[in-house]
Scaffold this active site. Structure first.
Site, PDB file in Angstrom:
ATOM      1  N   ASN A  83       0.730  -1.263   0.162  1.00  0.00           N
ATOM      2  CA  ASN A  83       0.108   0.076   0.092  1.00  0.00           C
ATOM      3  C   ASN A  83       0.971   1.274   0.115  1.00  0.00           C
ATOM      4  OD1 ASN A  83      -2.030  -1.828   0.199  1.00  0.00           O
ATOM      5  ND2 ASN A  83      -2.220  -1.684   2.339  1.00  0.00           N
ATOM      6  N   HIS A 100       5.677  -0.373  -2.846  1.00  0.00           N
ATOM      7  CA  HIS A 100       5.371   0.346  -4.147  1.00  0.00           C
ATOM      8  C   HIS A 100       5.319   1.874  -4.144  1.00  0.00           C
ATOM      9  CE1 HIS A 100       2.993  -3.534  -5.246  1.00  0.00           C
ATOM     10  NE2 HIS A 100       4.164  -3.727  -5.340  1.00  0.00           N
ATOM     11  N   GLY A 166      -4.679  -9.310   3.991  1.00  0.00           N
ATOM     12  CA  GLY A 166      -5.562  -8.196   2.895  1.00  0.00           C
ATOM     13  C   GLY A 166      -4.947  -8.225   1.608  1.00  0.00           C
TER      14      GLY A 166
END
Length: 224
Positions: A83, A100, A166
């Site tokens: 995230n 990222h 997740g």
């Protein structure tokens, strides 16, 4: 070591493109999250991330983020996340690797070592680095190398416990981190849709969202 993905942020109200037919808030990924998109229409890309940044500023960490932060009271924890938001940090996690990139950083288009914190939510055309080059979001776009992947792989290889929270385990190279974990190490997979990793050993599946699933992990790890 926890590896987290879009599912944990979705509970805080941040949209993910994989859950909306390949669109991200109405945008095609190839139009806003690739080097080609930046070359073609930098203003659209900047606006897209400005809106994502504004949404992230209004979002709040959920119980999944909080339990991961509480792990620090019992373990030496490095959160590796796919995230780009800062919800892990705001929940209290002190050691976070953003595979990222970070929504709240910009970097020079001329010299990638020049990285700047973004205060507020706007990054615009005309915002330049110290060398006079346009700033871009410090995000790893599709088709770009993941510079922190090697560091994350080393952490995974040394982990005593490995958590996957997740994430669909469909985005590489991040999804491959589990392959660096020793086969004897317990691996907890927390997601309503369990990814296809069943051939591995020492797997524990918790088919729930992060907020409730991490409470169960807390119990399994006997955190008081």
């Amino acid at each position: 070591m926890p590896l987290t993905g879009a599912g944990i942020s979705a509970e805080s109200g941040l949209a993910t493109f994989r859950d909306s037919g390949g669109l991200w808030e109405g945008y095609k990924v190839e139009d806003v999250a690739t080097p080609e998109a930046w070359a073609r229409n930098p203003e659209m890309v900047l606006d897209f991330y400005n809106q994502r940044r504004k949404s992230a500023l209004h979002a709040k960490p959920n119980r999944g983020h909080e339990v991961l932060a509480e792990l620090q009271n019992y373990f030496d924890v490095t959160v590796v996340t796919q995230n780009v938001d800062d919800l892990h940090e705001r929940a209290g996690s002190g050691n976070v690797i953003h595979l990222h990139g970070s929504l709240f950083e910009s970097r020079s288009t001329l010299d990638h070592s020049l990285v700047y914190k973004i205060n507020g939510w706007e990054l615009n055309l005309g915002d330049k680095c110290a060398r006079g080059s346009q700033l871009r979001p410090n995000i790893v776009w599709f088709g770009e190398m993941v510079p922190m992947m090697e560091v994350a792989a080393q952490i995974a290889a040394q982990a005593d416990v490995f958590l996957v929270v997740g994430t669909s385990m469909a985005v590489y190279p991040a999804a491959g981190l589990i392959n660096y974990v020793d086969q004897h190490i317990p691996k907890y997979i927390v997601d309503p849709k369990i990814p296809d990793v069943r051939a591995m050993t020492n797997l524990h599946f918790i088919a729930e969202k992060a907020s409730t699933g991490m409470e169960k992990v807390r119990e399994l790890l006997r955190m008081k």
